[in-house]
Design a protein around this motif. Structure first.
Motif, PDB file in Angstrom:
ATOM      1  N   UNK A   1       0.823  -1.218   0.000  1.00 49.18           N
ATOM      2  CA  UNK A   1       0.000   0.000   0.000  1.00 49.18           C
ATOM      3  C   UNK A   1       0.849   1.256   0.000  1.00 49.18           C
ATOM      4  N   UNK A   2       2.096   1.152   0.406  1.00 49.68           N
ATOM      5  CA  UNK A   2       2.956   2.330   0.427  1.00 49.68           C
ATOM      6  C   UNK A   2       4.391   1.966   0.710  1.00 49.68           C
ATOM      7  N   UNK A   3       5.271   2.898   0.380  1.00 49.69           N
ATOM      8  CA  UNK A   3       6.709   2.730   0.549  1.00 49.69           C
ATOM      9  C   UNK A   3       7.261   3.963   1.250  1.00 49.69           C
ATOM     10  N   UNK A   4       8.210   3.753   2.158  1.00 52.74           N
ATOM     11  CA  UNK A   4       8.876   4.853   2.852  1.00 52.74           C
ATOM     12  C   UNK A   4      10.375   4.726   2.615  1.00 52.74           C
ATOM     13  N   UNK A   5      11.002   5.824   2.173  1.00 56.00           N
ATOM     14  CA  UNK A   5      12.456   5.845   1.960  1.00 56.00           C
ATOM     15  C   UNK A   5      13.076   6.682   3.069  1.00 56.00           C
ATOM     16  N   UNK A   6      14.025   6.106   3.764  1.00 58.36           N
ATOM     17  CA  UNK A   6      14.598   6.730   4.955  1.00 58.36           C
ATOM     18  C   UNK A   6      15.653   7.778   4.622  1.00 58.36           C
ATOM     19  N   UNK A   7      16.158   8.400   5.664  1.00 62.60           N
ATOM     20  CA  UNK A   7      17.320   9.271   5.545  1.00 62.60           C
ATOM     21  C   UNK A   7      18.588   8.452   5.374  1.00 62.60           C
ATOM     22  N   UNK A   8      19.715   9.144   5.169  1.00 68.05           N
ATOM     23  CA  UNK A   8      20.972   8.450   4.910  1.00 68.05           C
ATOM     24  C   UNK A   8      22.134   9.420   5.052  1.00 68.05           C
ATOM     25  N   UNK A   9      23.319   8.915   5.422  1.00 74.46           N
ATOM     26  CA  UNK A   9      24.519   9.765   5.402  1.00 74.46           C
ATOM     27  C   UNK A   9      25.068   9.943   3.986  1.00 74.46           C
ATOM     28  N   UNK A  10      24.512   9.217   3.011  1.00 72.16           N
ATOM     29  CA  UNK A  10      24.979   9.300   1.630  1.00 72.16           C
ATOM     30  C   UNK A  10      24.310  10.460   0.895  1.00 72.16           C
ATOM     31  N   UNK A  11      24.876  10.846  -0.237  1.00 69.05           N
ATOM     32  CA  UNK A  11      24.328  11.924  -1.057  1.00 69.05           C
ATOM     33  C   UNK A  11      23.352  11.350  -2.077  1.00 69.05           C
ATOM     34  N   UNK A  12      22.174  11.935  -2.162  1.00 69.45           N
ATOM     35  CA  UNK A  12      21.165  11.443  -3.099  1.00 69.45           C
ATOM     36  C   UNK A  12      21.577  11.675  -4.550  1.00 69.45           C
ATOM     37  N   UNK A  13      22.527  12.570  -4.774  1.00 68.39           N
ATOM     38  CA  UNK A  13      23.014  12.813  -6.141  1.00 68.39           C
ATOM     39  C   UNK A  13      24.225  11.948  -6.472  1.00 68.39           C
ATOM     40  N   UNK A  14      24.586  11.035  -5.580  1.00 67.55           N
ATOM     41  CA  UNK A  14      25.700  10.130  -5.836  1.00 67.55           C
ATOM     42  C   UNK A  14      25.329   9.069  -6.861  1.00 67.55           C
ATOM     43  N   UNK A  15      26.349   8.395  -7.380  1.00 67.64           N
ATOM     44  CA  UNK A  15      26.124   7.381  -8.408  1.00 67.64           C
ATOM     45  C   UNK A  15      26.485   5.980  -7.933  1.00 67.64           C
ATOM     46  N   UNK A  16      26.383   5.734  -6.634  1.00 67.22           N
ATOM     47  CA  UNK A  16      26.558   4.383  -6.119  1.00 67.22           C
ATOM     48  C   UNK A  16      25.505   3.482  -6.766  1.00 67.22           C
ATOM     49  N   UNK A  17      25.852   2.235  -7.087  1.00 63.41           N
ATOM     50  CA  UNK A  17      24.888   1.344  -7.750  1.00 63.41           C
ATOM     51  C   UNK A  17      23.561   1.229  -7.011  1.00 63.41           C
ATOM     52  N   UNK A  18      23.602   1.144  -5.670  1.00 62.85           N
ATOM     53  CA  UNK A  18      22.346   0.981  -4.939  1.00 62.85           C
ATOM     54  C   UNK A  18      21.479   2.231  -5.024  1.00 62.85           C
ATOM     55  N   UNK A  19      22.110   3.417  -5.115  1.00 61.23           N
ATOM     56  CA  UNK A  19      21.348   4.661  -5.257  1.00 61.23           C
ATOM     57  C   UNK A  19      20.671   4.704  -6.623  1.00 61.23           C
ATOM     58  N   UNK A  20      21.394   4.300  -7.660  1.00 61.51           N
ATOM     59  CA  UNK A  20      20.817   4.294  -9.008  1.00 61.51           C
ATOM     60  C   UNK A  20      19.683   3.283  -9.104  1.00 61.51           C
ATOM     61  N   UNK A  21      19.835   2.128  -8.449  1.00 57.54           N
ATOM     62  CA  UNK A  21      18.772   1.122  -8.453  1.00 57.54           C
ATOM     63  C   UNK A  21      17.542   1.622  -7.706  1.00 57.54           C
ATOM     64  N   UNK A  22      17.779   2.364  -6.624  1.00 56.40           N
ATOM     65  CA  UNK A  22      16.665   2.918  -5.862  1.00 56.40           C
ATOM     66  C   UNK A  22      15.924   3.972  -6.687  1.00 56.40           C
ATOM     67  N   UNK A  23      16.671   4.762  -7.461  1.00 54.70           N
ATOM     68  CA  UNK A  23      16.039   5.736  -8.366  1.00 54.70           C
ATOM     69  C   UNK A  23      15.140   5.026  -9.379  1.00 54.70           C
ATOM     70  N   UNK A  24      15.629   3.915  -9.926  1.00 55.00           N
ATOM     71  CA  UNK A  24      14.831   3.161 -10.889  1.00 55.00           C
ATOM     72  C   UNK A  24      13.553   2.632 -10.254  1.00 55.00           C
ATOM     73  N   UNK A  25      13.655   2.163  -9.006  1.00 54.58           N
ATOM     74  CA  UNK A  25      12.470   1.660  -8.315  1.00 54.58           C
ATOM     75  C   UNK A  25      11.459   2.780  -8.088  1.00 54.58           C
ATOM     76  N   UNK A  26      11.948   3.966  -7.708  1.00 53.26           N
ATOM     77  CA  UNK A  26      11.046   5.101  -7.484  1.00 53.26           C
ATOM     78  C   UNK A  26      10.299   5.444  -8.769  1.00 53.26           C
ATOM     79  N   UNK A  27      10.995   5.424  -9.895  1.00 50.59           N
ATOM     80  CA  UNK A  27      10.326   5.708 -11.170  1.00 50.59           C
ATOM     81  C   UNK A  27       9.245   4.663 -11.464  1.00 50.59           C
ATOM     82  N   UNK A  28       9.550   3.414 -11.140  1.00 50.13           N
ATOM     83  CA  UNK A  28       8.568   2.349 -11.360  1.00 50.13           C
ATOM     84  C   UNK A  28       7.359   2.535 -10.460  1.00 50.13           C
TER      85      UNK A  28
END
Length: 264
Positions: free
Chosen positions: A69-96
């Protein structure tokens, strides 16, 4: 995947996408951030599942993301504009999830990552760290270009103030919201404190879920890491002793968004 099941047949299912590792303090005091978020946003008869996005764990076909019914994305010490693989995968999931019109709530890093994933811009804040309790101005729900059900629900019950204080700890910010997004709150330090895309995407720069002891623990960690000075940390501690966040309001807002059909 870790789960908190409140009923054999839960009425609702939510996924927490953790973009950070549990701190020793939160593990000892709360048993991990999953329990912090469930205590803040959860309700009776719900199931909450934890996916450690920071470690590359995301819902897959076997988890049937359509059943949530819903998804919550937490805070992080990482930068959301970073290009770590897990960040890019999370961006893809958000688009989906956006394409599926699933409800997605992002806090702090999550707020910024949603912005990036949907075409907005995120950057390091030129004014530096924002730590403590900050008052933000809430947009007039009645004057919005398009009706906002989860804000109007609060307004109709007399629970939507024009200004509210929220716990903050970040050094990045949303610079430009995605096309079609609406800014719902701003402050004298951060231009986009909250935004929405339709009724199904909500980003909040602050931390509605944080208790004051968690904030104090994070300030201690920033100080130990040399990210902030002693004088800065002491100023934050003095400020939060004198100014409390309007946590009840923010929890009502998040629940109103995540559970729009329910009476809060």
């Amino acid at each position: 995947m870790v789960a908190v099941e409140a009923a054999a047949r839960p009425s609702r299912r939510y996924a927490l996408l953790m973009a950070a590792h549990d701190s020793e303090y939160v593990l000892k005091r709360y048993g991990g951030y999953l329990h912090v978020f469930v205590a803040a946003f959860g309700g009776a008869g719900e199931a909450w599942h934890l996916y450690r996005a920071v470690d590359g764990e995301l819902p897959g076909p076997d988890d049937d993301i359509g059943a949530y019914d819903g998804f919550v994305i937490s805070g992080s010490p990482h930068d959301a504009y970073g290009d770590d693989p897990w960040i890019l995968r999370l961006c893809l999931l958000v688009r989906k999830l956006h394409a599926m019109r699933k409800r997605v709530l992002g806090v702090c890093f999550g707020h910024q990552l949603i912005c990036r994933a949907l075409g907005g811009r995120v950057r390091r804040a030129p004014s530096g760290w924002d730590v403590g309790v900050r008052e933000v101005a809430i947009a007039d729900a009645a004057a919005a270009a398009a009706p906002c059900r989860f804000l109007n629900a609060l307004r109709e019950r007399g629970q939507l103030p024009t200004r509210a204080r929220i716990t903050k700890i970040h050094q990045d910010e949303v610079w430009e919201v995605p096309e079609g997004a609406e800014v719902l709150a701003s402050s004298d330090k951060t231009g986009v404190e909250m935004f929405r895309v339709g009724e199904h995407v909500l980003g909040i720069q602050g931390h509605p879920e944080y208790t004051m002891d968690i904030l104090h623990s994070l300030v201690d960690r920033l100080l130990a890491a040399g990210s902030i000075t002693v004088s800065f940390a002491e100023a934050v501690r003095r400020q939060v002793e004198a100014t409390a966040p309007d946590r009840e309001f923010w929890l009502k807002l998040c629940k109103s968004f995540l559970k729009a059909e329910e009476d809060q």
